[in-house]
Structure formats: C-alpha cells, structure tokens
Write an enzyme that holds these catalytic residues in place. Structure first.
Site, PDB file in Angstrom:
ATOM      1  N   HIS A  65      -7.670   0.073  -3.944  1.00 13.83           N
ATOM      2  CA  HIS A  65      -8.526   0.909  -3.098  1.00 13.83           C
ATOM      3  C   HIS A  65      -8.975   2.085  -3.958  1.00 13.83           C
ATOM      4  O   HIS A  65      -8.125   2.843  -4.428  1.00 13.83           O
ATOM      5  CB  HIS A  65      -7.731   1.505  -1.937  1.00 13.83           C
TER       6      HIS A  65
ATOM      7  N   CYS B  60      -3.735   2.423  -4.344  1.00 12.04           N
ATOM      8  CA  CYS B  60      -4.688   3.215  -3.559  1.00 12.04           C
ATOM      9  C   CYS B  60      -4.769   4.597  -4.195  1.00 12.04           C
ATOM     10  O   CYS B  60      -3.864   5.429  -4.040  1.00 12.04           O
ATOM     11  CB  CYS B  60      -4.247   3.299  -2.101  1.00 12.04           C
TER      12      CYS B  60
ATOM     13  N   TYR C  14     -14.809   4.547   7.817  1.00 11.68           N
ATOM     14  CA  TYR C  14     -15.412   3.293   7.349  1.00 11.68           C
ATOM     15  C   TYR C  14     -16.907   3.193   7.661  1.00 11.68           C
ATOM     16  O   TYR C  14     -17.359   2.239   8.296  1.00 11.68           O
ATOM     17  CB  TYR C  14     -14.642   2.102   7.929  1.00 11.68           C
TER      18      TYR C  14
ATOM     19  N   ASP D 270     -12.790   2.561  -0.980  1.00  9.12           N
ATOM     20  CA  ASP D 270     -11.985   2.913   0.184  1.00  9.12           C
ATOM     21  C   ASP D 270     -12.622   4.100   0.889  1.00  9.12           C
ATOM     22  O   ASP D 270     -12.964   5.093   0.254  1.00  9.12           O
ATOM     23  CB  ASP D 270     -10.568   3.261  -0.266  1.00  9.12           C
ATOM     24  N   HIS D 271     -12.774   3.970   2.163  1.00 11.59           N
ATOM     25  CA  HIS D 271     -13.355   5.029   2.998  1.00 11.59           C
ATOM     26  C   HIS D 271     -14.691   5.487   2.404  1.00 11.59           C
ATOM     27  O   HIS D 271     -15.186   4.939   1.437  1.00 11.59           O
ATOM     28  CB  HIS D 271     -12.421   6.238   3.132  1.00 11.59           C
TER      29      HIS D 271
ATOM     30  N   HIS E 214       0.866  -1.188   0.000  1.00 10.23           N
ATOM     31  CA  HIS E 214       0.000   0.000   0.000  1.00 10.23           C
ATOM     32  C   HIS E 214       0.898   1.232   0.000  1.00 10.23           C
ATOM     33  O   HIS E 214       1.932   1.252   0.664  1.00 10.23           O
ATOM     34  CB  HIS E 214      -0.853  -0.042   1.265  1.00 10.23           C
TER      35      HIS E 214
HETATM   36  C1  DNO Z   1      -6.648   3.301   5.596  1.00  8.40           C
HETATM   37  C2  DNO Z   1      -5.912   2.261   4.959  1.00  8.40           C
HETATM   38  C3  DNO Z   1      -4.582   1.934   5.609  1.00  8.40           C
HETATM   39  C4  DNO Z   1      -3.997   0.760   4.916  1.00  8.40           C
HETATM   40  C5  DNO Z   1      -2.742   0.234   5.415  1.00  8.40           C
HETATM   41  C6  DNO Z   1      -2.233  -0.853   4.524  1.00  8.40           C
HETATM   42  O1  DNO Z   1      -7.798   3.322   5.545  1.00  8.40           O
HETATM   43  O2  DNO Z   1      -5.830   2.453   3.609  1.00  8.40           O
HETATM   44  O3  DNO Z   1      -4.774   1.610   6.949  1.00  8.40           O
HETATM   45  O4  DNO Z   1      -4.862  -0.263   5.087  1.00  8.40           O
HETATM   46  O5  DNO Z   1      -1.846   1.223   5.460  1.00  8.40           O
HETATM   47  O6  DNO Z   1      -1.240  -1.545   5.144  1.00  8.40           O
END
Ligand code: DNO
Length: 399
Positions: A298, A271, A371, A354-355, A233
């Site tokens: 993500h 991401c 989340y 993501d989020h 990531h």
């Molecule tokens: C946040 C995430 C991070 C991610 C870690 C991966 O929402 O994208 O916590 O999961 O950094 O190791």
C-alpha cells in the site's frame, strides 16, 4: 509492480471501470458481507470474480479475510474460526487468488478522528488527532483506565478540547472510532466497545504476539500447500490504542513475526502510510530488509504534527509527507528484478495507491471515506510515473 485498486463491491461508488480508466490492471476486494469467522461460500467468491470481470479487470488480491477476536484472544470459537480461515484460503486458491491480506489489530482496525479534514486547497484529507482521540477515550467512551494512558499535558488538552466539542463532533468521533472505517470487519457502539475491551484484560503485548505466531503456525502450512501468500497489514496507527496492545507497528515487530514462522508464504503487506506515522520507521530500509517477504504493497504518505510516538498526523498527497516514496519504490523494483532473475512466478508485486484526498469531483461523489476516485487516480499516476522513470532503459536505474 502490478497496479491494483481497492474495490468494495457493488456498493462502491467508484466502479471497476473507473479503476481501469485510472490505470489499474487488477482489483483488491473482499466479501465484506460474510460474517467474521465464517467460511466464504464458493458461489459468493465466484460472483465477486464475475462482477470484477464484467468491469474489465481481474481480482488479484483479497483484502482482507478478517481474523476473529476469538482467534486474537484465543477464546471461544477459535478452533472453528481457524479451520474456517484455512478452508477460505483453499477456496480462494481454487478460484485463482494467490495473495491474501489480513491484520491482527485488536478490536479496532484503522482509526482516524477526522475523515474529511480541510487541507489548504480545500481538498479533504483523513486525520488522526491525538487530542481528539484522548478526549474520546477519557470523556466520551469513559474507559476506566484511560487517564493513566496519557501524559498530564495531554489529559489537560483533551479536557479543554472536550469542553468545547459540539454534539456533532462527539457523535462523529464515536462513529469514526467505534463503528469502524471502510474495510473494518466489525463495528461497535460505545457500550459494546467497552465490553469488548474487557475481553482483552490479561492480554498484554507478549501474549498477543504469541497468539499471532500460534495463528500463523496453523494457517501458513495451508497457505503454502495451496500456493497463497498471506500478508499481514501493519497497525494503523502504529501504537497501542485504548489500552490495547498493537504488535505490528515497527520493523522489530515484523522481524519477530517473520522469524517465528519462517516460510515465505508468511509475509508482509507493506503499508507505507500506516508504518510511516512513526518517525522511527525507516520505510525504504524496511522495504529492503523484508523485500523477499513483501507480497503486497500500500503506497501512501502522512505528515506528522510532531515526531513523537504517538502523534497527530494527516494523510498527505502520495508524494508529499515524510516517506521518501522514490526510495521505497526503488527498493521494491530491485526486489522484483531479483525475483525475475530467480525465475519466480510472483516477481510482480501487487501495489495499490492507498487512500487519497478528496479533490475535484470527489467532493460530491460520496465514495467510501479514504477511497475517492480522483484522489487515488492522482496517487496512482504519480507513483506509476516514478516507477516508469526508475525502470526506463536509458534514463532509469537499470533495475
Ligand atoms: C485502510 C486499510 C485497512 C486494511 C486492513 C487490512 O484503508 O489499509 O482497512 O485494509 O486493516 O486488513
């Protein structure tokens, strides 16, 4: 793509069934209660599989198996921690997992200054405010070298901001930045954080980059042997924080890591939200350039206050913000088509919305920051819509 959803385990106020109703077919999860560096117990892995099955879904992706500070700094228990990381991969593979995410951010994982920032409609978004961050670093944490890391105008803004800060805000900054956000491996008090920072003296960017390559040199062969794709990531935000180097912030950073350890099992968690906080990261291009090594995605968007690096930004709705989400998804779909033509088993790339902003009933549910149920559901629905359109037999791109 395979539509997945992050679930923090039984403590999560958004259940696996909620995820299924939101349209997810797989779960992304981790054993957050196992201390960093230790082997994940077989029974605990099996238990998490069962918990997810009970909600009607399957555990597709592990996010994350944390990488210890000893591994990142090459000190102390490094050898044992690497052997444990390898063993955890073997156990996860035996349980049916094929994708494992991790990150190599020193000390801090993802970092925000504000977890519930008001947007124009009253939704709550996460925000990274550069002035708040500098105020934290200089005036709250009081890191000895902090001043030198910020331009004069920012030092002045930070001093002004700090002088107007209420106690609640000061406490919140300490908590959000030092104690870590959901999914972060470890959290620290201010004193612990200062002490941890000292352990990085002498570790510059080049050194940390090499330590990542050394780690990958040891774990990638095991990943290959047991059929797991490991995927790094990116840094969030993608620039140095608190004087610590960050080494997966740009296209060039990823190119270096992928070149140094060339096996396909050594790959990327793309991401878009993390990398998208830099104006010089062209996400659709990055998605195409590294397509063959992208094992997990993500999808998230940010709006930057300025195009400088660093900058302040907030987490916008999934289709708003600076990243052209249609172009990113098109790049990923054509990679999936290419893998299908090659007859590859991993032709479906797992993605998760993501989020999400807290909207509607999220505002009272109290789920993990970033989340929420409905904000993510909305993101997933929009992203699926793009995918369905682009792949439509008659109207789509014919990917
Ligand atoms: C946040 C995430 C991070 C991610 C870690 C991966 O929402 O994208 O916590 O999961 O950094 O190791």
């Amino acid at each position: 793509m395979r539509h997945t959803w992050r679930w923090f385990g039984p403590i999560d106020k958004v259940s696996v069934r909620d995820a299924a109703q939101a349209g997810a077919v797989g779960i992304v999860s981790a054993l957050h209660h196992i201390p960093t560096g230790e082997i994940w117990p077989i029974e605990e892995i099996a238990k998490r599989h069962e918990e997810i099955k009970a909600g009607g879904l399957v555990w597709d992706v592990v996010e994350s198996v944390p990488v210890s500070e000893d591994i990142k700094t090459q000190t102390g228990d490094r050898k044992r921690h690497i052997a444990n990381w390898q063993e955890t991969l073997r156990r996860l593979s035996a349980s049916g997992i094929c994708t494992v995410c991790y990150n190599f951010m020193p000390i801090l994982d993802w970092t925000r200054t504000d977890l519930r920032w008001d947007t124009r409609h009253g939704a709550k978004a996460m925000r990274f405010d550069l002035t708040d961050f500098a105020a934290f670093d200089i005036h709250i944490l009081k890191r000895p070298e902090a001043y030198g890391d910020y331009p004069e105008w920012l030092q002045e803004d930070a001093a002004r901001r700090f002088s107007e800060m209420e106690d609640a805000k000061i406490a919140a900054l300490g908590k959000n930045i030092g104690a870590g956000l959901p999914g972060s491996a470890d959290g620290y008090t201010l004193d612990q954080l200062l002490e941890k920072l000292r352990s990085y003296q002498g570790i510059d960017r080049a050194r940390l980059q090499q330590n990542l390559v050394d780690f990958l040199t040891e774990v990638t062969p095991v990943a290959e042997e047991v059929g797991i794709n490991i995927c790094a990531h990116g840094d969030d935000p993608p620039w140095p924080l608190l004087g610590l180097p960050r080494i997966l912030s740009t296209e060039a950073d990823y190119a270096h890591m992928l070149d140094q350890v060339g096996a396909r099992a050594n790959g990327v968690t793309l991401c878009t939200g993390s990398l998208g906080a830099r104006a010089d990261n062209d996400l659709p291009f990055i998605a195409s350039r590294f397509a063959d090594r992208i094992h997990f995605v993500h999808l998230r968007n940010v709006t930057r206050d300025t195009d400088t690096v660093p900058c302040s930004f907030f987490e916008d709705e999934h289709l708003e913000g600076a990243t052209d989400m249609v172009a990113v998804i098109a790049a990923l779909l054509s990679e999936e088509a290419r893998r299908r033509r090659e007859g590859r088993a991993d032709h479906r790339i797992p993605m998760r919305p993501d989020h999400g902003q807290e909207i509607l009933d999220d505002l009272t549910r109290g789920a993990q920051p970033g989340y929420p149920a409905i904000g993510r559901l909305k993101g997933l629905a929009e992203l699926r819509g793009i995918e369905r359109t682009l792949t439509h037999a008659r109207y789509g791109l014919g990917a």
